[in-house]
Write a protein that holds these residues in place. Sequence first.
Motif, mmCIF file in Angstrom:
data_model
loop_
_atom_site.group_PDB
_atom_site.id
_atom_site.type_symbol
_atom_site.label_atom_id
_atom_site.label_comp_id
_atom_site.label_asym_id
_atom_site.label_seq_id
_atom_site.Cartn_x
_atom_site.Cartn_y
_atom_site.Cartn_z
ATOM 1 N N MET A 132 0.816 -1.205 0.000
ATOM 2 C CA MET A 132 0.000 0.000 0.000
ATOM 3 C C MET A 132 0.859 1.269 0.000
ATOM 4 S SD MET A 132 -2.788 0.911 2.904
ATOM 5 C CE MET A 132 -2.224 2.137 4.029
ATOM 6 N N GLY A 133 2.150 1.168 0.214
ATOM 7 C CA GLY A 133 2.972 2.354 0.359
ATOM 8 C C GLY A 133 3.118 3.218 -0.879
ATOM 9 N N LEU A 134 2.807 2.656 -2.048
ATOM 10 C CA LEU A 134 3.120 3.333 -3.306
ATOM 11 C C LEU A 134 2.464 4.692 -3.469
ATOM 12 C CD1 LEU A 134 2.897 0.322 -5.803
ATOM 13 C CD2 LEU A 134 4.949 1.429 -4.907
ATOM 14 N N LEU A 189 -8.391 3.428 6.269
ATOM 15 C CA LEU A 189 -9.735 3.135 5.769
ATOM 16 C C LEU A 189 -9.899 3.631 4.317
ATOM 17 C CD1 LEU A 189 -12.919 3.731 7.880
ATOM 18 C CD2 LEU A 189 -12.966 4.125 5.458
ATOM 19 N N ILE A 190 -9.387 4.817 4.044
ATOM 20 C CA ILE A 190 -9.499 5.384 2.698
ATOM 21 C C ILE A 190 -8.796 4.481 1.681
ATOM 22 C CG2 ILE A 190 -8.687 7.304 1.222
ATOM 23 C CD1 ILE A 190 -9.279 9.162 3.683
ATOM 24 N N PHE A 191 -7.586 4.030 2.032
ATOM 25 C CA PHE A 191 -6.861 3.151 1.101
ATOM 26 C C PHE A 191 -7.498 1.759 1.007
ATOM 27 C CE2 PHE A 191 -3.290 6.222 1.486
ATOM 28 C CZ PHE A 191 -3.053 6.400 0.130
ATOM 29 N N THR A 192 -8.242 1.362 2.029
ATOM 30 C CA THR A 192 -8.967 0.092 1.979
ATOM 31 C C THR A 192 -10.158 0.215 1.026
ATOM 32 O OG1 THR A 192 -8.474 -0.085 4.332
ATOM 33 C CG2 THR A 192 -9.922 -1.733 3.447
ATOM 34 N N ASN A 237 -6.700 2.434 -5.776
ATOM 35 C CA ASN A 237 -6.275 3.334 -6.850
ATOM 36 C C ASN A 237 -6.129 4.784 -6.424
ATOM 37 O OD1 ASN A 237 -6.390 1.150 -8.708
ATOM 38 N ND2 ASN A 237 -8.615 1.373 -8.734
ATOM 39 N N PHE A 238 -6.305 5.037 -5.133
ATOM 40 C CA PHE A 238 -6.172 6.408 -4.663
ATOM 41 C C PHE A 238 -4.746 6.916 -4.788
ATOM 42 C CE2 PHE A 238 -10.140 6.380 -1.907
ATOM 43 C CZ PHE A 238 -10.717 7.427 -2.588
ATOM 44 N N THR A 239 -4.620 8.176 -5.138
ATOM 45 C CA THR A 239 -3.356 8.881 -5.018
ATOM 46 C C THR A 239 -3.510 9.866 -3.871
ATOM 47 O OG1 THR A 239 -3.101 8.739 -7.407
ATOM 48 C CG2 THR A 239 -1.661 10.281 -6.259
ATOM 49 N N GLN A 265 -16.982 4.580 11.666
ATOM 50 C CA GLN A 265 -17.857 3.488 11.245
ATOM 51 C C GLN A 265 -17.331 2.951 9.906
ATOM 52 O OE1 GLN A 265 -22.124 4.442 11.716
ATOM 53 N NE2 GLN A 265 -21.452 6.416 12.507
ATOM 54 N N THR A 266 -16.416 1.996 10.034
ATOM 55 C CA THR A 266 -15.631 1.549 8.883
ATOM 56 C C THR A 266 -16.484 1.259 7.650
ATOM 57 O OG1 THR A 266 -14.058 0.617 10.447
ATOM 58 C CG2 THR A 266 -13.857 -0.091 8.154
ATOM 59 N N GLU A 267 -17.478 0.393 7.799
ATOM 60 C CA GLU A 267 -18.240 -0.025 6.613
ATOM 61 C C GLU A 267 -19.036 1.129 6.001
ATOM 62 O OE1 GLU A 267 -17.677 -2.756 4.919
ATOM 63 O OE2 GLU A 267 -16.194 -3.105 6.469
ATOM 64 N N LYS A 268 -19.676 1.924 6.846
ATOM 65 C CA LYS A 268 -20.488 3.047 6.346
ATOM 66 C C LYS A 268 -19.615 4.088 5.656
ATOM 67 C CE LYS A 268 -24.145 2.428 9.749
ATOM 68 N NZ LYS A 268 -24.699 2.898 11.010
ATOM 69 N N PHE A 269 -18.461 4.375 6.262
ATOM 70 C CA PHE A 269 -17.554 5.356 5.661
ATOM 71 C C PHE A 269 -17.031 4.841 4.325
ATOM 72 C CE2 PHE A 269 -16.040 7.613 9.844
ATOM 73 C CZ PHE A 269 -17.358 7.876 10.172
ATOM 74 N N LYS A 270 -16.737 3.532 4.285
ATOM 75 C CA LYS A 270 -16.206 2.921 3.057
ATOM 76 C C LYS A 270 -17.200 3.064 1.906
ATOM 77 C CE LYS A 270 -13.524 -1.026 3.644
ATOM 78 N NZ LYS A 270 -13.354 -2.470 3.673
#
Length: 117
Positions: free
Chosen positions: A1-3, A30-33, A37-39, A101-106
């Motif tokens: 995930m470090g890229l 959470l955002i990267f989960t 493809n996020f930058t 709230q991991t799932e809701k935020f995702k």
Amino acid sequence: MGLNKSEKVDQLIETLPENIKEITICLRTLIFTASENFTEEFKWGMPSYNENGNVCYLQPSKKHVNLGFYLGARLKDEEALLEGTGKQMRHIRITKLEEIQTEKFKVLIQDAIALNA
């Protein structure tokens, strides 16, 4: 995930008070989960997440961290998690780890990505 991670964001996180640091790291993960493809960029003084355009951002302050959405006004927010009255942007204010709230935020993050498609 470090890229796709930004060194400037790492540096910012190091300067935060312990409780705010924990929340910020948790939300960042959470955002990267939500999407591989996020930058991550350091824009407007805060971590910003991009996929085919601006999607969301983290805004740490002394007492809370905002998870913000650039096009938040267009998201379906059935849980009424989002705050803000601007034309486009909305945010979720998090004052302690238990409020994440991991799932809701995702789902919100993934919906926000879809707005740029």
